[in-house]
Design an enzyme around this catalytic site. Structure first.
Site, PDB file in Angstrom:
ATOM      1  N   ASN A 149      66.556  32.440  64.824  1.00 53.62           N
ATOM      2  CA  ASN A 149      66.448  32.446  66.288  1.00 53.62           C
ATOM      3  C   ASN A 149      65.182  33.073  66.840  1.00 53.62           C
ATOM      4  O   ASN A 149      64.802  32.793  67.975  1.00 53.62           O
ATOM      5  CB  ASN A 149      67.704  33.066  66.914  1.00 53.62           C
ATOM      6  CG  ASN A 149      67.919  34.492  66.488  1.00 53.62           C
ATOM      7  OD1 ASN A 149      67.808  34.813  65.311  1.00 53.62           O
ATOM      8  ND2 ASN A 149      68.216  35.354  67.428  1.00 53.62           N
ATOM      9  N   GLU A 245      70.652  44.051  60.234  1.00 53.69           N
ATOM     10  CA  GLU A 245      70.600  43.767  61.677  1.00 53.69           C
ATOM     11  C   GLU A 245      71.465  42.536  61.884  1.00 53.69           C
ATOM     12  O   GLU A 245      71.044  41.422  61.574  1.00 53.69           O
ATOM     13  CB  GLU A 245      69.156  43.487  62.121  1.00 53.69           C
ATOM     14  CG  GLU A 245      68.203  44.647  61.925  1.00 53.69           C
ATOM     15  CD  GLU A 245      68.383  45.743  62.959  1.00 53.69           C
ATOM     16  OE1 GLU A 245      68.944  45.465  64.042  1.00 53.69           O
ATOM     17  OE2 GLU A 245      67.991  46.879  62.678  1.00 53.69           O
ATOM     18  N   CYS A 279      70.851  37.708  69.408  1.00 51.43           N
ATOM     19  CA  CYS A 279      71.803  38.735  68.967  1.00 51.43           C
ATOM     20  C   CYS A 279      72.192  39.694  70.077  1.00 51.43           C
ATOM     21  O   CYS A 279      73.247  40.308  70.022  1.00 51.43           O
ATOM     22  CB  CYS A 279      71.237  39.501  67.775  1.00 51.43           C
ATOM     23  SG  CYS A 279      69.664  40.279  68.125  1.00 51.43           S
TER      24      CYS A 279
HETATM   25  P1  NAD Z   1      72.464  33.587  58.707  1.00 54.63           P
HETATM   26  O1  NAD Z   1      73.211  34.810  58.339  1.00 54.63           O
HETATM   27  O2  NAD Z   1      73.088  32.277  58.507  1.00 54.63           O
HETATM   28  O3  NAD Z   1      71.078  33.527  57.902  1.00 54.63           O
HETATM   29  C1  NAD Z   1      70.137  34.571  57.977  1.00 54.63           C
HETATM   30  C2  NAD Z   1      69.242  34.495  56.758  1.00 54.63           C
HETATM   31  O4  NAD Z   1      70.020  34.821  55.601  1.00 54.63           O
HETATM   32  C3  NAD Z   1      68.627  33.129  56.492  1.00 54.63           C
HETATM   33  O5  NAD Z   1      67.323  33.296  55.989  1.00 54.63           O
HETATM   34  C4  NAD Z   1      69.547  32.575  55.421  1.00 54.63           C
HETATM   35  O6  NAD Z   1      68.929  31.582  54.630  1.00 54.63           O
HETATM   36  C5  NAD Z   1      69.818  33.822  54.628  1.00 54.63           C
HETATM   37  N1  NAD Z   1      71.020  33.786  53.796  1.00 54.63           N
HETATM   38  C6  NAD Z   1      72.188  33.175  54.046  1.00 54.63           C
HETATM   39  N2  NAD Z   1      73.056  33.410  53.042  1.00 54.63           N
HETATM   40  C7  NAD Z   1      72.413  34.193  52.153  1.00 54.63           C
HETATM   41  C8  NAD Z   1      72.769  34.775  50.897  1.00 54.63           C
HETATM   42  N3  NAD Z   1      73.962  34.578  50.349  1.00 54.63           N
HETATM   43  N4  NAD Z   1      71.863  35.541  50.259  1.00 54.63           N
HETATM   44  C9  NAD Z   1      70.646  35.746  50.793  1.00 54.63           C
HETATM   45  N5  NAD Z   1      70.249  35.201  51.961  1.00 54.63           N
HETATM   46  C10 NAD Z   1      71.124  34.441  52.640  1.00 54.63           C
HETATM   47  O7  NAD Z   1      72.004  33.793  60.231  1.00 54.63           O
HETATM   48  P2  NAD Z   1      71.253  32.773  61.205  1.00 54.63           P
HETATM   49  O8  NAD Z   1      72.197  31.692  61.587  1.00 54.63           O
HETATM   50  O9  NAD Z   1      69.914  32.407  60.677  1.00 54.63           O
HETATM   51  O10 NAD Z   1      71.010  33.753  62.443  1.00 54.63           O
HETATM   52  C11 NAD Z   1      71.990  34.029  63.372  1.00 54.63           C
HETATM   53  C12 NAD Z   1      72.609  35.387  63.154  1.00 54.63           C
HETATM   54  O11 NAD Z   1      71.609  36.386  63.072  1.00 54.63           O
HETATM   55  C13 NAD Z   1      73.497  35.779  64.312  1.00 54.63           C
HETATM   56  O12 NAD Z   1      74.682  36.342  63.850  1.00 54.63           O
HETATM   57  C14 NAD Z   1      72.654  36.806  65.045  1.00 54.63           C
HETATM   58  O13 NAD Z   1      73.390  37.714  65.828  1.00 54.63           O
HETATM   59  C15 NAD Z   1      71.945  37.469  63.928  1.00 54.63           C
HETATM   60  N6  NAD Z   1      70.745  38.149  64.416  1.00 54.63           N
HETATM   61  C16 NAD Z   1      70.732  39.520  64.468  1.00 54.63           C
HETATM   62  C17 NAD Z   1      69.618  40.168  64.981  1.00 54.63           C
HETATM   63  C18 NAD Z   1      69.546  41.667  65.042  1.00 54.63           C
HETATM   64  O14 NAD Z   1      68.443  42.191  65.125  1.00 54.63           O
HETATM   65  N7  NAD Z   1      70.661  42.384  65.003  1.00 54.63           N
HETATM   66  C19 NAD Z   1      68.523  39.426  65.439  1.00 54.63           C
HETATM   67  C20 NAD Z   1      68.592  38.039  65.373  1.00 54.63           C
HETATM   68  C21 NAD Z   1      69.701  37.398  64.854  1.00 54.63           C
END
Ligand code: NAD
Length: 473
Positions: A149, A245, A279
């Site tokens: 995002n 995060e 987020c």
């Molecule tokens: P996601 O958890 O699907 O993926 C995030 C990252 O993790 C991607 O690079 C993905 O390829 C990787 N990933 C997924 N499974 C993995 C595994 N088993 N091992 C290692 N890496 C893995 O999240 P998304 O859909 O890309 O983003 C949305 C989420 O991120 C929402 O829940 C949002 O709230 C959160 N977010 C949090 C913050 C914060 O700072 N707190 C900021 C932005 C987004």
């Protein structure tokens, strides 16, 4: 595009298509890294950590400053890439680029401020003859995993502090939005970063995730993403530092003395920024009963006025969701809320990846749009009459990233700010505010540790004590 592994740009026969979620056009392809690539990356990262550790503070700071300049010079191109590969409109994307420049320049500044302190070893008997200090040492290899995002600035939030602190970094950008991260990697190399220090590996988290996160050569995982992936990674990480995060379901309390016009404007933007894929996006708004009708009518009207569509059109207020599957999930969650008794005040429909800005009321506490993270353009309104009850409601879920309160009364603001369980409270603004240098992170399932350059550097370093026993000579 290629990925950057062990000092080289490399390709693989299996490739992943990167698509524009608005029209499904293929923008580019990136390699799908294999299990063998993971071993190459991990082995190279150990050499990289030696190279990074040997860089002087001045060199690290200078590289980071130059990357900031390069991103600023290329801001149009970066904004276009962010807007095309992700969900943001071009106006939203420009803001992300300028924040990324700040993140990188702040990292350059903070590199010069990493220091320890002397230790009063004579505080207790037995230490009289001792003098010493501690300094902060890089952890070695940081594995940075980032979400879709904010495909540029959230990458910079990991690379900047990790490199400022003298670490090598393995970056695994989101599978659907790797292009901004690859362009940033190129900028780091052009800025003079030794090529061993940064590797950017593209591929599916489900394939390369486990071997990366579980390897002992990685000394810290800095993860931003969803709770589900965060839980999976935490369970496999073993003995290493972890920064998480994660997601949220941010509450806002609008009290009867609030500036309602501003509260509506701020919360509409906070709910629908990046099509709600944010987020710290606003999800639940608790409005004082006395002003509920006025607030809800103005909120629905403002939401209805949003222009949704082509992200590259300057007039567009909100773009698509990241994939049709995600848009369909949000549509189903709205449908289930309505079946359970919720009323739609605005929006509610979907066409492909475009979900209308949706405002719901009378939402039962059992449905997903109330209790889970929607991560889409929907928001719920609830009337409340009692301050304590509003705080209890705001705290009732297992998330706690940001929360917000709108009031003109100082006592009310302090009472609510004190009672909210979260990492940050915004007073008279929506939850969707973050300064890139402030401590940022959540409580409960929203995360572990803090980001925000200096705070990330703290997490990405370890103190090392040096103690002299002074012998009488
Ligand atoms: P996601 O958890 O699907 O993926 C995030 C990252 O993790 C991607 O690079 C993905 O390829 C990787 N990933 C997924 N499974 C993995 C595994 N088993 N091992 C290692 N890496 C893995 O999240 P998304 O859909 O890309 O983003 C949305 C989420 O991120 C929402 O829940 C949002 O709230 C959160 N977010 C949090 C913050 C914060 O700072 N707190 C900021 C932005 C987004």
């Amino acid at each position: 595009m290629e990925m950057f592994v062990a000092g080289d740009w490399v390709d693989r026969s299996e490739r992943i298509e990167v698509r524009d979620p608005f029209d499904d056009a293929v923008l580019d392809t990136v390699p799908a890294a294999t299990y063998d690539d993971v071993e190459t990356v991990l082995a190279a990262s150990v050499d990289g950590s030696r190279v990074a550790r040997a860089m002087t503070t001045f060199e690290r700071s200078a590289v980071l400053g130059r990357v900031g300049d390069l991103v600023e010079e290329r801001s149009q191109s970066f904004a276009r890439t962010i807007a095309q590969e992700g969900s943001k409109t071009i106006r939203e994307a420009r803001k992300e680029v300028s924040r990324c420049v700040n993140t990188l320049r702040s990292s350059a500044e903070e590199a010069r401020r990493i220091c320890g302190e002397t230790i009063p070893f004579d505080s207790f008997p037995g230490g009289e003859q001792r003098k010493g200090y501690y300094e902060r040492m890089p952890v070695g290899v940081v594995l940075a995993i980032t979400p879709f995002n904010d495909p540029l600035n959230l990458v910079a939030h990991k690379l900047g502090p990790a490199i400022a602190a003298g670490n090598a970094v393995i970056l695994k950008p989101a599978t659907v939005t790797p292009l901004s991260a690859i362009e940033l990697t190129r900028a780091f190399l052009e800025a003079g970063l030794p090529p061993q220090v940064l590797q950017t590996i593209t591929g599916y988290g489900s394939v390369i995730g486990d071997p990366l996160v579980s390897d002992e050569r990685v000394r810290m995982i800095s993860f931003t993403g969803g709770v589900e992936a965060g839980r999976h990674i935490t369970a496999r990480a073993g003995i290493k530092k972890i920064g998480m995060e994660l997601g949220s379901n941010s509450p806002v309390i609008v009290w009867r003395d609030a500036d309602l016009e501003w509260a509506v404007e701020s919360c509409v933007s906070g709910a629908f920024w990046a099509a709600g894929q944010n987020c710290i996006g606003v999800q639940r708004i608790y409005v004082h009963r006395d002003v509920y009708d006025q607030f809800s009518a103005a909120f629905a009207a403002r939401s209805d006025s949003y222009r949704i569509g082509d992200k590259l059109d300057e007039a567009t207020d909100m773009g698509p969701m990241i994939t049709e599957a995600e848009a369909s999930r949000v549509e189903q969650w709205i449908g289930r809320a309505v079946e359970s008794g919720a009323t739609v005040l605005a929006g509610g429909d979907r066409s492909g990846t475009l979900v209308q800005p949706t405002v719901l009321e009378k939402v039962p506490s059992s449905v997903e749009v109330h209790c889970d993270e929607v991560f889409g353009p929907t928001v719920n309104l609830y009337p409340v009459g009692d301050l304590d009850k509003a705080i209890v409601e705001a705290n009732s879920l297992n998330f706690g990233l940001h929360a917000a309160v709108f009031t003109r009364d100082v006592d009310t603001a302090f009472k609510i700010a004190g009672g909210l369980e979260c990492g940050g409270v915004m007073i008279n603004d929506s939850t969707d505010y973050r300064l890139d240098t402030m401590p940022f992170g959540g409580v409960k399932n929203s995360g572990l540790g803090r980001e925000g350059i200096r705070f990330s550097i703290e997490e990405m370093t370890e103190p090392k004590v040096v103690c002299w026993l002074l012998r009488d000579v």
